[in-house]
Design an enzyme around this catalytic site. Structure first.
Site, PDB file in Angstrom:
ATOM      1  CG  PHE A  47      -5.341 -27.316  -4.167  1.00  0.00           C
ATOM      2  CD1 PHE A  47      -6.053 -28.062  -5.099  1.00  0.00           C
ATOM      3  CD2 PHE A  47      -5.878 -27.168  -2.884  1.00  0.00           C
ATOM      4  CE1 PHE A  47      -7.276 -28.640  -4.767  1.00  0.00           C
ATOM      5  CE2 PHE A  47      -7.093 -27.748  -2.540  1.00  0.00           C
ATOM      6  CZ  PHE A  47      -7.788 -28.472  -3.482  1.00  0.00           C
ATOM      7  CE  LYS A  94      10.625 -18.413  -3.890  1.00  0.00           C
ATOM      8  NZ  LYS A  94      10.848 -18.407  -2.424  1.00  0.00           N
ATOM      9  CB  ILE A 139       4.597 -11.891  -3.193  1.00  0.00           C
ATOM     10  CG1 ILE A 139       4.531 -13.060  -2.198  1.00  0.00           C
ATOM     11  CG2 ILE A 139       3.701 -12.120  -4.404  1.00  0.00           C
ATOM     12  CD1 ILE A 139       3.169 -13.170  -1.491  1.00  0.00           C
ATOM     13  CB  THR A 178      -7.000 -20.402   6.482  1.00  0.00           C
ATOM     14  OG1 THR A 178      -7.334 -21.613   7.151  1.00  0.00           O
ATOM     15  CG2 THR A 178      -5.991 -19.651   7.348  1.00  0.00           C
ATOM     16  CG  ASP A 179     -11.145 -23.165   8.717  1.00  0.00           C
ATOM     17  OD1 ASP A 179      -9.923 -23.331   8.541  1.00  0.00           O
ATOM     18  OD2 ASP A 179     -11.966 -24.106   8.679  1.00  0.00           O
ATOM     19  CD  GLU A 180      -5.317 -24.538   9.622  1.00  0.00           C
ATOM     20  OE1 GLU A 180      -4.298 -24.316  10.285  1.00  0.00           O
ATOM     21  OE2 GLU A 180      -5.425 -25.477   8.821  1.00  0.00           O
ATOM     22  CE1 TYR A 208      -1.407 -21.393   5.801  1.00  0.00           C
ATOM     23  CE2 TYR A 208      -2.977 -22.475   7.272  1.00  0.00           C
ATOM     24  CZ  TYR A 208      -2.699 -21.813   6.085  1.00  0.00           C
ATOM     25  OH  TYR A 208      -3.708 -21.583   5.183  1.00  0.00           O
ATOM     26  CE  LYS A 242      -3.624 -17.337   4.572  1.00  0.00           C
ATOM     27  NZ  LYS A 242      -3.364 -16.908   3.164  1.00  0.00           N
ATOM     28  CE  LYS A 270      -1.341 -28.305   2.309  1.00  0.00           C
ATOM     29  NZ  LYS A 270      -1.650 -27.368   1.277  1.00  0.00           N
ATOM     30  N   PRO A 291       2.191 -31.761  16.568  1.00  0.00           N
ATOM     31  CG  PRO A 291       4.444 -31.160  16.747  1.00  0.00           C
ATOM     32  CD  PRO A 291       3.443 -31.756  15.795  1.00  0.00           C
TER      33      PRO A 291
HETATM   34  P1  NAD Z   1      -0.682 -24.196  -2.360  1.00  0.00           P
HETATM   35  O1  NAD Z   1       0.427 -24.436  -1.383  1.00  0.00           O
HETATM   36  O2  NAD Z   1      -1.210 -25.321  -3.136  1.00  0.00           O
HETATM   37  O3  NAD Z   1      -0.245 -23.066  -3.400  1.00  0.00           O
HETATM   38  C1  NAD Z   1       0.418 -21.905  -3.012  1.00  0.00           C
HETATM   39  C2  NAD Z   1       0.923 -21.203  -4.264  1.00  0.00           C
HETATM   40  O4  NAD Z   1       1.596 -20.000  -3.858  1.00  0.00           O
HETATM   41  C3  NAD Z   1       1.930 -22.025  -5.065  1.00  0.00           C
HETATM   42  O5  NAD Z   1       1.648 -21.948  -6.442  1.00  0.00           O
HETATM   43  C4  NAD Z   1       3.276 -21.374  -4.750  1.00  0.00           C
HETATM   44  O6  NAD Z   1       4.222 -21.479  -5.799  1.00  0.00           O
HETATM   45  C5  NAD Z   1       2.848 -19.913  -4.541  1.00  0.00           C
HETATM   46  N1  NAD Z   1       3.807 -19.188  -3.691  1.00  0.00           N
HETATM   47  C6  NAD Z   1       4.331 -19.586  -2.510  1.00  0.00           C
HETATM   48  N2  NAD Z   1       5.227 -18.668  -2.068  1.00  0.00           N
HETATM   49  C7  NAD Z   1       5.231 -17.653  -2.977  1.00  0.00           C
HETATM   50  C8  NAD Z   1       5.930 -16.421  -3.079  1.00  0.00           C
HETATM   51  N3  NAD Z   1       6.824 -16.044  -2.142  1.00  0.00           N
HETATM   52  N4  NAD Z   1       5.687 -15.633  -4.137  1.00  0.00           N
HETATM   53  C9  NAD Z   1       4.789 -15.996  -5.097  1.00  0.00           C
HETATM   54  N5  NAD Z   1       4.126 -17.165  -5.077  1.00  0.00           N
HETATM   55  C10 NAD Z   1       4.336 -17.987  -4.012  1.00  0.00           C
HETATM   56  O7  NAD Z   1      -1.822 -23.488  -1.490  1.00  0.00           O
HETATM   57  P2  NAD Z   1      -3.396 -23.656  -1.560  1.00  0.00           P
HETATM   58  O8  NAD Z   1      -3.797 -24.789  -0.733  1.00  0.00           O
HETATM   59  O9  NAD Z   1      -3.826 -23.565  -2.961  1.00  0.00           O
HETATM   60  O10 NAD Z   1      -3.834 -22.311  -0.790  1.00  0.00           O
HETATM   61  C11 NAD Z   1      -3.981 -21.088  -1.481  1.00  0.00           C
HETATM   62  C12 NAD Z   1      -4.426 -20.020  -0.511  1.00  0.00           C
HETATM   63  O11 NAD Z   1      -5.666 -20.389   0.087  1.00  0.00           O
HETATM   64  C13 NAD Z   1      -3.461 -19.770   0.640  1.00  0.00           C
HETATM   65  O12 NAD Z   1      -3.440 -18.399   0.917  1.00  0.00           O
HETATM   66  C14 NAD Z   1      -4.068 -20.557   1.795  1.00  0.00           C
HETATM   67  O13 NAD Z   1      -3.719 -19.990   3.027  1.00  0.00           O
HETATM   68  C15 NAD Z   1      -5.546 -20.396   1.499  1.00  0.00           C
HETATM   69  N6  NAD Z   1      -6.423 -21.475   1.988  1.00  0.00           N
HETATM   70  C16 NAD Z   1      -6.153 -22.779   1.694  1.00  0.00           C
HETATM   71  C17 NAD Z   1      -7.029 -23.778   2.104  1.00  0.00           C
HETATM   72  C18 NAD Z   1      -6.799 -25.238   1.780  1.00  0.00           C
HETATM   73  O14 NAD Z   1      -7.530 -26.081   2.263  1.00  0.00           O
HETATM   74  N7  NAD Z   1      -5.821 -25.588   0.969  1.00  0.00           N
HETATM   75  C19 NAD Z   1      -8.167 -23.427   2.832  1.00  0.00           C
HETATM   76  C20 NAD Z   1      -8.405 -22.089   3.135  1.00  0.00           C
HETATM   77  C21 NAD Z   1      -7.530 -21.111   2.694  1.00  0.00           C
HETATM   78  O1  DAU Z   2      -8.755 -25.284   7.384  1.00  0.00           O
HETATM   79  C1  DAU Z   2      -8.126 -24.719   6.286  1.00  0.00           C
HETATM   80  C2  DAU Z   2      -6.712 -25.254   6.182  1.00  0.00           C
HETATM   81  O2  DAU Z   2      -6.814 -26.617   5.797  1.00  0.00           O
HETATM   82  C3  DAU Z   2      -5.854 -24.474   5.182  1.00  0.00           C
HETATM   83  O3  DAU Z   2      -5.697 -23.152   5.630  1.00  0.00           O
HETATM   84  C4  DAU Z   2      -4.477 -25.132   5.040  1.00  0.00           C
HETATM   85  O4  DAU Z   2      -3.727 -24.460   4.041  1.00  0.00           O
HETATM   86  C5  DAU Z   2      -4.686 -26.577   4.623  1.00  0.00           C
HETATM   87  O5  DAU Z   2      -3.440 -27.235   4.552  1.00  0.00           O
HETATM   88  C6  DAU Z   2      -5.601 -27.316   5.614  1.00  0.00           C
HETATM   89  O6  DAU Z   2      -4.937 -27.489   6.895  1.00  0.00           O
HETATM   90  P1  DAU Z   2      -5.032 -28.875   7.712  1.00  0.00           P
HETATM   91  O7  DAU Z   2      -3.892 -28.966   8.634  1.00  0.00           O
HETATM   92  O8  DAU Z   2      -6.397 -29.063   8.279  1.00  0.00           O
HETATM   93  O9  DAU Z   2      -4.886 -29.903   6.458  1.00  0.00           O
HETATM   94  P2  DAU Z   2      -4.073 -31.281   6.315  1.00  0.00           P
HETATM   95  O10 DAU Z   2      -4.507 -31.895   5.018  1.00  0.00           O
HETATM   96  O11 DAU Z   2      -2.623 -31.099   6.548  1.00  0.00           O
HETATM   97  O12 DAU Z   2      -4.655 -32.164   7.502  1.00  0.00           O
HETATM   98  C7  DAU Z   2      -6.043 -32.444   7.601  1.00  0.00           C
HETATM   99  C8  DAU Z   2      -6.247 -33.262   8.891  1.00  0.00           C
HETATM  100  O13 DAU Z   2      -5.653 -34.552   8.715  1.00  0.00           O
HETATM  101  C9  DAU Z   2      -5.578 -32.650  10.104  1.00  0.00           C
HETATM  102  O14 DAU Z   2      -6.369 -32.911  11.248  1.00  0.00           O
HETATM  103  C10 DAU Z   2      -4.252 -33.414  10.206  1.00  0.00           C
HETATM  104  C11 DAU Z   2      -4.606 -34.797   9.669  1.00  0.00           C
HETATM  105  N1  DAU Z   2      -3.518 -35.508   8.947  1.00  0.00           N
HETATM  106  C12 DAU Z   2      -2.833 -34.862   7.981  1.00  0.00           C
HETATM  107  C13 DAU Z   2      -1.843 -35.488   7.263  1.00  0.00           C
HETATM  108  C14 DAU Z   2      -1.052 -34.777   6.196  1.00  0.00           C
HETATM  109  C15 DAU Z   2      -3.294 -36.851   9.221  1.00  0.00           C
HETATM  110  O15 DAU Z   2      -3.947 -37.456  10.097  1.00  0.00           O
HETATM  111  N2  DAU Z   2      -2.306 -37.494   8.510  1.00  0.00           N
HETATM  112  C16 DAU Z   2      -1.559 -36.869   7.552  1.00  0.00           C
HETATM  113  O16 DAU Z   2      -0.641 -37.526   6.962  1.00  0.00           O
END
Ligand code: NAD
Ligand code: DAU
Length: 353
Positions: A15, A38, A64, A134-136, A159, A163, A198, A291
């Site tokens: 993404f 991957k 990786i 991530t902020d998490e 997770y 990180k 998500k 959880p």
């Molecule tokens: P995503 O799950 O959409 O994409 C992850 C990508 O990594 C995929 O293309 C997957 O094929 C690749 N990947 C997974 N395992 C691999 C491996 N072993 N070797 C090579 N490639 C591999 O994730 P995203 O939401 O785009 O997040 C990208 C980065 O940003 C992550 O490091 C995540 O922790 C961080 N991040 C995400 C968010 C968010 O809201 N989505 C917020 C803050 C930080």
């Molecule tokens: O804060 C950054 C993080 O945000 C990233 O590091 C993660 O990769 C990304 O997945 C995201 O984590 P969250 O757990 O916050 O995202 P998610 O979309 O899974 O959930 C957002 C909020 O919504 C969370 O409080 C859980 C809730 N939720 C989620 C799902 C999937 C629901 O209530 N129902 C759902 O079906």
């Protein structure tokens, strides 16, 4: 920086990675950009269809976690810079299967650090290992306060713990071996190409198909939402102008309770789908909580704004409308995903909840 010519972007088919690849490929025609991914369930080369034939872009299918594959990649391309996004990223999956998170997020990051160190030892000049986090890692906030770059780490899910471990390894390699690093910690992203596990794309897909929209617990949890292209622009800025050894927080200053966010999304969907007002809200279904569900995240991004002049662009309403419009006009993209293993995943995650 002039010398950063051959750039490795890991996780570029995911993404956020796909938006980062597009940004760097478009902004820097003189660079050579290698996307190593991957292609797990979350990686999708369709996300990059529009730039896949650009001369400054190449894709390498790479795991990786495979140390030899990583070393071979570094030998082949002699990278100057790395933007490391590859990760297992979904909190719910880390609860049902943490092992993959340890492997990719921790071991995978260390493999990249080792390969960079071996290649760059002798001269770190013009080199940079940029780790996307991530902020998490900061844990969960109460009703007050924000995460700053000084907030102590307190990860709560497998997770976020994986990180946090990878962040610590990146800093340790900087401190011990001198490898030039920078880290950014971002809040929740939303926008086109997000996998529908998500919250926002899952809700859009369910509303579109008249399926229940699962809200965990009472929907009281709060997240700080940022449009994905704003994250990509921050990454571009930090990669080129960030100070070595520094950490930058990235966030939207845009806190929403899950239930309020889903209600807004329902109203937008009713309009876009020409349904009577209130139709989609009836789909909201409260289900068993996640959880250890973190209550609240909120990012203070003033350092990035003051030092590097970054700021997010669209309002949340505009960003959400753009996102909904993208999912509705890219139904083929969505169909391709939900016709695969997605329904198995969905049933195991949500049935009996
Ligand atoms: P995503 O799950 O959409 O994409 C992850 C990508 O990594 C995929 O293309 C997957 O094929 C690749 N990947 C997974 N395992 C691999 C491996 N072993 N070797 C090579 N490639 C591999 O994730 P995203 O939401 O785009 O997040 C990208 C980065 O940003 C992550 O490091 C995540 O922790 C961080 N991040 C995400 C968010 C968010 O809201 N989505 C917020 C803050 C930080
Ligand atoms: O804060 C950054 C993080 O945000 C990233 O590091 C993660 O990769 C990304 O997945 C995201 O984590 P969250 O757990 O916050 O995202 P998610 O979309 O899974 O959930 C957002 C909020 O919504 C969370 O409080 C859980 C809730 N939720 C989620 C799902 C999937 C629901 O209530 N129902 C759902 O079906």
């Amino acid at each position: 920086m002039k010398s950063k010519r051959v750039i490795l972007i890991t996780g570029g088919a995911g993404f956020i990675g796909s938006h980062v690849v597009r940004t760097i490929v478009s902004n820097y025609p003189d660079y050579r950009i290698v996307n190593a991914d991957k292609l797990t369930y979350a990686g999708n080369l369709e996300n990059l269809k529009d730039i896949e034939n650009k001369e400054n872009y190449v894709f390498e299918k790479t795991d990786i976690v495979d140390k030899k594959a990583v070393v071979d990649l570094f030998d082949k391309y002699l990278f100057d810079g790395i933007i490391h996004l590859a990760a297992e990223s979904h909190v719910d999956r880390s609860i049902t299967g943490p092992d993959e998170f340890v492997l990719t997020n921790i071991v995978g990051t260390v493999n990249l650090l080792n390969a960079a160190l071996a290649r760059w030892k002798g001269s770190f000049d013009g080199k940079l290992f940029y780790h996307i986090s991530t902020d998490e890692v900061y844990g969960s906030l109460g009703r007050e306060g924000m995460f700053t770059e000084e907030t102590a780490y307190d990860p709560k899910s497998p997770y976020s713990a994986s990180k946090a471990s990878s962040d610590h390894m990146v800093r340790a390699y900087n401190h011990t071996f001198g490898i030039p690093v920078v880290i950014s910690n971002c809040s929740n992203n939303y926008g086109p190409n997000q996998f529908p596990e998500k919250l926002i794309p899952l809700a859009i897909n369910n509303i579109k198909n008249n399926k229940p929209v699962p809200v965990y617990g009472k929907g009281e949890n709060i997240r700080d939402w940022l449009y994905v292209e704003d994250h990509a622009s921050a990454i571009d800025l930090i990669f080129h102008n960030g100070k070595i050894g520094e950490t930058y927080n990235i966030g939207g200053n845009n806190e929403w309770k899950n239930i309020d966010l889903i209600s807004l999304l329902c109203r937008i969907m009713d309009k876009k789908l020409n349904r009577p007002a209130g139709t989609s809200e009836k789909l909201i279904t409260f289900v068993k909580d996640r959880p250890g569900h973190d209550l609240r995240y909120a990012i203070d991004s003033s350092k990035l704004q003051k030092e590097l002049g970054w700021s997010p662009i669209p309002s949340f309403q505009t960003g959400l409308e753009k996102t909904v419009a993208w999912y509705l006009s890219n139904s083929k993209w969505l169909e391709n995903i939900i016709s695969g293993d997605y329904s198995k995943y969905y049933d195991s995650m949500y049935s009996g909840r």
